[in-house]
Design a protein around this motif. Structure first.
Motif, short mmCIF file in Angstrom:
data_model
loop_
_atom_site.label_atom_id
_atom_site.label_comp_id
_atom_site.label_asym_id
_atom_site.label_seq_id
_atom_site.Cartn_x
_atom_site.Cartn_y
_atom_site.Cartn_z
N SER A 82 10.76 47.55 -28.79
CA SER A 82 11.12 46.14 -28.60
C SER A 82 9.86 45.33 -28.35
O SER A 82 8.91 45.82 -27.72
N ARG A 83 9.88 44.12 -28.84
CA ARG A 83 8.73 43.22 -28.66
C ARG A 83 9.20 41.90 -28.06
O ARG A 83 10.19 41.32 -28.50
N THR A 84 8.47 41.45 -27.06
CA THR A 84 8.75 40.16 -26.45
C THR A 84 7.42 39.60 -25.96
O THR A 84 6.35 40.14 -26.27
N LYS A 85 7.47 38.52 -25.21
CA LYS A 85 6.25 37.91 -24.68
C LYS A 85 6.45 37.56 -23.22
O LYS A 85 7.57 37.29 -22.77
N LEU A 86 5.34 37.56 -22.47
CA LEU A 86 5.37 37.00 -21.14
C LEU A 86 5.31 35.48 -21.24
O LEU A 86 5.07 34.92 -22.31
N SER A 87 5.48 34.82 -20.13
CA SER A 87 5.57 33.36 -20.14
C SER A 87 4.32 32.68 -20.69
O SER A 87 4.39 31.59 -21.25
N ASN A 88 3.17 33.32 -20.53
CA ASN A 88 1.92 32.73 -21.02
C ASN A 88 1.56 33.20 -22.42
O ASN A 88 0.46 32.95 -22.90
N GLY A 89 2.46 33.92 -23.09
CA GLY A 89 2.23 34.31 -24.47
C GLY A 89 1.70 35.72 -24.67
O GLY A 89 1.52 36.16 -25.82
N ILE A 90 1.42 36.48 -23.62
CA ILE A 90 0.95 37.86 -23.79
C ILE A 90 2.05 38.68 -24.45
O ILE A 90 3.20 38.67 -24.00
N ASP A 91 1.71 39.36 -25.52
CA ASP A 91 2.67 40.22 -26.20
C ASP A 91 3.01 41.42 -25.33
O ASP A 91 2.12 42.07 -24.75
N LEU A 92 4.29 41.75 -25.27
CA LEU A 92 4.77 42.93 -24.55
C LEU A 92 5.49 43.84 -25.53
O LEU A 92 6.46 43.42 -26.18
N VAL A 93 4.99 45.05 -25.69
CA VAL A 93 5.57 46.04 -26.59
C VAL A 93 6.15 47.16 -25.73
O VAL A 93 5.44 47.75 -24.91
N GLU B 173 14.04 44.38 -16.78
CA GLU B 173 13.45 44.62 -15.47
C GLU B 173 11.93 44.73 -15.55
O GLU B 173 11.20 44.18 -14.72
N VAL B 174 11.45 45.44 -16.57
CA VAL B 174 10.01 45.61 -16.74
C VAL B 174 9.35 44.27 -17.03
O VAL B 174 8.30 43.93 -16.44
N ARG B 175 9.95 43.49 -17.93
CA ARG B 175 9.36 42.20 -18.27
C ARG B 175 9.32 41.29 -17.05
O ARG B 175 8.32 40.60 -16.80
N ALA B 176 10.40 41.29 -16.27
CA ALA B 176 10.44 40.44 -15.08
C ALA B 176 9.33 40.81 -14.10
O ALA B 176 8.67 39.94 -13.52
N ALA B 177 9.13 42.11 -13.91
CA ALA B 177 8.09 42.56 -12.99
C ALA B 177 6.71 42.13 -13.47
O ALA B 177 5.87 41.67 -12.69
N LEU B 178 6.44 42.27 -14.77
CA LEU B 178 5.14 41.90 -15.31
C LEU B 178 4.98 40.38 -15.35
O LEU B 178 3.90 39.84 -15.07
N ASP B 179 6.03 39.68 -15.70
CA ASP B 179 5.93 38.22 -15.83
C ASP B 179 5.67 37.56 -14.48
O ASP B 179 4.94 36.57 -14.39
#
Length: 952
Positions: A509-520, A705-711
């Protein structure tokens, strides 16, 4: 525990006051989450199993793990070097090699049939206490794996001829030379001799050259008859298997093997020196090493866990007493460690320090004693003990993701059964560690570590003469193996392998953090851990041209203090969480990594973000870590591999190409000495920034959950100033073919490295070239390795492969060989490469082997979260789709011999290789002059500045 004999950039001394950086003030820090209790983590460690015993005494343990269609097969024999009588040292390890060389019903190397079925993690090891063999195979290949394991247990002797013995004897002796050839490479012999001499543990596992030379064919056959029966073994099957399936298979293949003599534990008493003893040695090393050691009880003793905790508190934790005092505060050593090497019947407690150049070693030795005495007198704190327990449990959780290999579930069960008569002994150890008290730790230290110590001091200087070196001078050409007829097989052909299902790679899955960092992201639920890799588009090529080592020093300082925490606080926080924070780089990328129990994800990401975003680069810390780094660079210049790695890039890339910076190794000494704090801050701002970053995560926790923690920790991060850029304006310009001989006196081996720049486009898919090279240079069965190791037995192992970087694809060969065969080995390499690229290309049998093996091994290859994490990053760097490994099997199946030959011949030219040889020029130069290439001799010290020269 930290590794011995390694230079590292572990967290170090107290942080001086520093001004907040713009990055720090911009960050909204989340409150640090409280770590979960260590007892909660211990509950997550479990390996349920069932067992049965055959009539011949073979003990079988079965663990079911359905996460992947693979089975780990692990066979452990109760025979190690402690069972060897005088005059027969090294026999157990020699037999480890012989038992890979084929059996009566499976002649030839076992690597061939194992490769055909797609085995992964297949190898063997020998220790003081045991010998083991292991492989992880697709479940469809379990029959074949059991056939092979049973055949070498029950039908081996007829396949061992004088030629086979001579071949593997030569391989083992070169394995020994390879270890001896390293800095501090002779220390362990002296430790065993002086501390454990007179006990069964008093000689090195690899044995002596003299005993190996004297071993007769009948000697080794009698050794096998005495020790390798089924009643002297434990077989573990772990993975996609259950006991109902396993039992009839094990009965079928092992049931007919007759029991052998019962193994007897040798009598072992923990020895105590009559009085303290100090031994001084000389070696060609960069810094003085002090090693203090005591014999202590083995792992089954009640004091084993308290002693282990004592060692971790003293010198194993990043925040250990020795690190805090000697590395961080007093700055008298550049590396220090302590811990227990536990064997079944005794152990060795060791304290080791690498003295900072210019510091008096005697004063450091006294401080080691004083700090240890204080810990014995007052004991550790409850917090220290808890941090040790949490760290160890977290490491065990991560390690148990593998069903087999060197440290997975099969290993835990087998070692417990063999050493402690309890397959779940590992969990009892963790439970004991979780409840051990400071008083118990203090008492164990007082009981065992107030006895006289053996101190070994290794000082820089000409290496002392030693008996093993005589074997190099006396080495003779390998004689042709006597024509002996191996015994005929009686069990029929190897079992077939049913069709193996293609890999189902985890969904990406691919998404982004709020500032545009790609999250794979990919999810793996086998173990409750989360692994994060923050990859920055930087790498070695990002180092400033005249300041090579800037990146290395910057990365080394990231966990040496932030704007809110000093290095001790960072280390302690990591340990309470069971988290590991690391840094690293390749030619093209810079990595900051986090691995943590998922239960502590929030707190670990808090800490990780602080380290990534807010390094303080405090001046006092810069100076201390600079000294550590310079000592490490000096150590590189005494190491065969370090010297070769510095010499070859200049010849491959030429002046001006950014990849020539790889010749700087860990850094160019003069440049590192001149770096300022401003240089480090500037590098961090230019390259360790959100617009350069991609975050890769593999976790059992869901993406949300992972994205929220990193974001929460990285989503507001903004770059400061101008981002760095890479200037690839100069193409690689390889040197004309020649041999660069790096003079390293007293080397019992020479390290040969060869290379050439190819014209391959790194932006294209190179699967045909990589597959063709599996035949030529990659893996045990490659032609280069088989020629130098198995046919000539001049090397413990040799390999060649493409270094696939983002903007260049050179080809490199590495071969450590015995010194008196350096020239002959280069000739052999040249012949193998030339034949492969002209008249002896890929055969149909080799193609079949590589396609079968590579497609069938995929499930085992990506068994662990770490392997999946690496694949995510590699796919992005290679511009591959996320489903690449779901489709790659079909790509392999369409390959032809003609396609692979064309791929190899279009990439490589046998006449364009340049060579680096690191060895004793007085012995090696005469062998090189007849090879038809110009030979240039340089001293090792000359390589300290070659990278700077090449990059201008």
């Amino acid at each position: 525990m930290k590794p011995f004999l390694m230079f590292c950039s572990a967290a170090t001394c107290a942080l001086a006051t520093a001004t907040l950086t713009p990055a720090a003030t911009a960050q909204t820090q989340a409150s640090t989450a409280k770590p979960v209790p260590v007892a909660t983590l211990v509950k997550q460690v479990d390996i349920p199993y069932q067992s049965f015993t055959l009539d011949n005494g073979l003990k079988v343990l079965v663990h079911t793990d359905r996460k992947a269609p693979i089975v780990a097969v692990s066979t452990w024999y109760d025979v190690g070097s402690k069972h060897e009588p005088k005059g027969k040292t090294g026999f157990a390890h020699l037999f480890e090699h012989l038992m890979f060389n084929g059996s009566e019903n499976a002649p030839g190397d076992f690597f061939e049939p194992l490769k055909q079925v797609g085995a992964t993690d297949f190898n063997g090891t020998t220790s003081f206490d045991r010998t083991n063999y292991f492989e992880t195979v697709p479940k469809q290949a379990l029959d074949r794996a059991l056939f092979l394991e049973s055949d070498r247990m029950g039908y081996l002797l007829g396949a061992i001829t004088q030629g086979v013995l001579d071949e593997q004897r030569g391989v083992v002796q070169n394995e020994k030379r390879q270890g001896d050839n390293q800095p501090y490479g002779l220390v362990y012999y002296k430790v065993l001799e002086e501390l454990l001499g007179g006990t069964p543990y008093g000689h090195n596992v690899i044995g002596s050259m003299e005993d190996l030379d004297a071993a007769s064919l009948e000697d080794v056959k009698n050794w096998f008859r005495s020790h390798y029966g089924p009643n002297n073994a434990v077989l573990v099957l772990a993975g996609d298997i259950d006991v109902a399936t396993a039992r009839p298979l094990v009965e079928k293949y092992f049931g007919g093997i007759k029991a052998g003599p019962e193994s007897r534990l040798p009598a072992v008493t923990v020895p105590t020196l009559a009085q303290p003893k100090t031994v001084t040695m000389k070696d060609r090393v960069a810094a003085t090493m002090i090693l203090k050691t005591w014999a202590v009880p083995g792992l089954n003793d009640a004091d084993a866990v308290p002693l282990d905790v004592f060692g971790e508190v003293l010198g194993g934790l990043a925040s250990s007493r020795l690190d805090n005092a000697l590395v961080r505060r007093e700055k008298s050593v550049v590396q220090v460690s302590a811990g227990v090497q536990s064997m079944a019947q005794l152990g060795m407690f060791t304290v080791q320090a690498i003295v900072k150049p210019g510091v008096d070693a005697a004063s450091v030795s006294q401080r080691l004693d004083a700090i240890m005495t204080d810990l014995i007198r007052n004991g550790p704190t409850a917090d220290e003990v808890q941090r040790v327990a949490t760290t160890n449990v977290a490491q065990r959780i991560a390690g148990l993701e593998s069903v087999g290999g060197f440290g997975g579930k099969a290993v835990a069960l087998a070692s417990g059964e063999l050493y402690s008569n309890d397959p779940l002994f590992f969990k009892k150890q963790l439970e004991a560690m979780a409840r051990v008290t400071p008083a118990q730790v203090k008492a164990a230290g007082a009981k065992w570590l107030t006895r006289p110590a053996l101190t070994i001091i290794v000082e820089p200087g000409q290496r002392d003469a030693y008996q093993e070196a005589q074997g190099v001078a006396a080495a003779k050409p390998a004689a042709a193996a006597p024509q002996a007829e191996p015994a005929k097989g009686t069990r029929g052909a190897l079992p077939g392998v049913a069709a193996v299902t293609d890999l189902d790679f985890p969904d990406v899955s691919r998404t982004k953090l709020s500032n545009g960092i790609d999250l794979v992201y990919a999810q793996r639920k086998a173990v409750p851990i989360t692994q994060v890799a923050m990859s920055f588009d930087a790498g070695a090529v990002a180092d400033p041209d005249t300041k090579l080592g800037t990146q290395g020093l910057t990365l080394s300082l990231l966990d040496e203090g932030t704007t809110t925490k000093d290095s001790i606080a960072i280390a302690e926080a990591r340990e309470r969480l069971g988290a590991v924070i690391g840094t690293g780089s390749s030619a093209d990328r810079t990595y900051l990594t986090l691995a943590t129990p998922s239960a502590n994800l929030a707190g670990s990401v808090d800490l990780f973000a602080d380290v990534v975003r807010n390094p303080a680069f405090a001046p006092a810390e810069v100076e201390r870590v600079r000294t550590q780094m310079l000592t490490g660079i000096a150590q590189e210049l005494t190491s065969p591999q370090g010297l070769a790695n510095r010499a070859l890039p200049t010849l491959i890339y030429g002046k001006g190409n950014p990849y020539a910076k790889l010749a700087a190794g860990s850094g160019e000494p003069a440049a590192v000495k001149a770096l300022t704090r401003d240089d480090l801050v500037a590098f961090h701002r230019a390259w360790i920034r959100p617009d350069k970053a991609t975050v890769y995560v593999v976790s059992d926790r869901p993406l949300a959950e992972v994205r929220a923690a990193l974001d929460a920790r990285f989503g507001t991060w903004q770059g400061q100033g101008t981002a760095g850029t890479k200037a690839f304006t100069v193409a690689p310009q390889q040197s004309a073919p020649k041999i660069l001989l790096v003079d390293r006196p007293d080397s019992p081996q020479s390290l040969i490295m060869a290379g050439q720049m190819t014209s391959l486009d790194p932006a294209t898919e190179l699967l045909p070239q990589l597959t063709a090279n599996q035949v030529l240079g990659s893996g045990f069965l490659s032609r280069i390795n088989m020629e130098l190791r198995e046919n000539k037995h001049w090397s413990y192992g040799a390999r060649g492969g493409y270094s696939w970087m983002e903007r260049a694809v050179p080809y490199m060969i590495s071969a450590p060989v015995q010194a008196d065969r350096t020239g002959d080995s280069i000739k052999a390499i040249q012949q193998q490469v030339r034949d492969f690229l002209t008249t002896k290309g890929v055969t149909q049998a080799e193609l079949t082997r590589e396609v079968n093996g590579t497609t069938r091994e995929l499930a085992g290859r990506f068994e662990t979260s770490g392997a999946v994490l690496g694949a995510l990053q590699e796919n992005d760097l290679r511009h591959r789709p996320d489903n690449f490994y779901d489709t790659v099997a079909q790509k392999y199946r369409t390959m032809t011999v003609q396609q692979l030959d064309a791929a190899a011949r279009g990439a490589l030219d046998p006449n364009r290789f340049v060579y680096v040889v690191v060895g004793d020029a007085s012995k090696v130069r005469p062998q090189l002059d007849s090879l038809g290439l110009p030979v240039e001799v340089v001293p090792a010290a000359a390589l300290a500045t070659s990278a700077t020269t090449a990059s201008k």
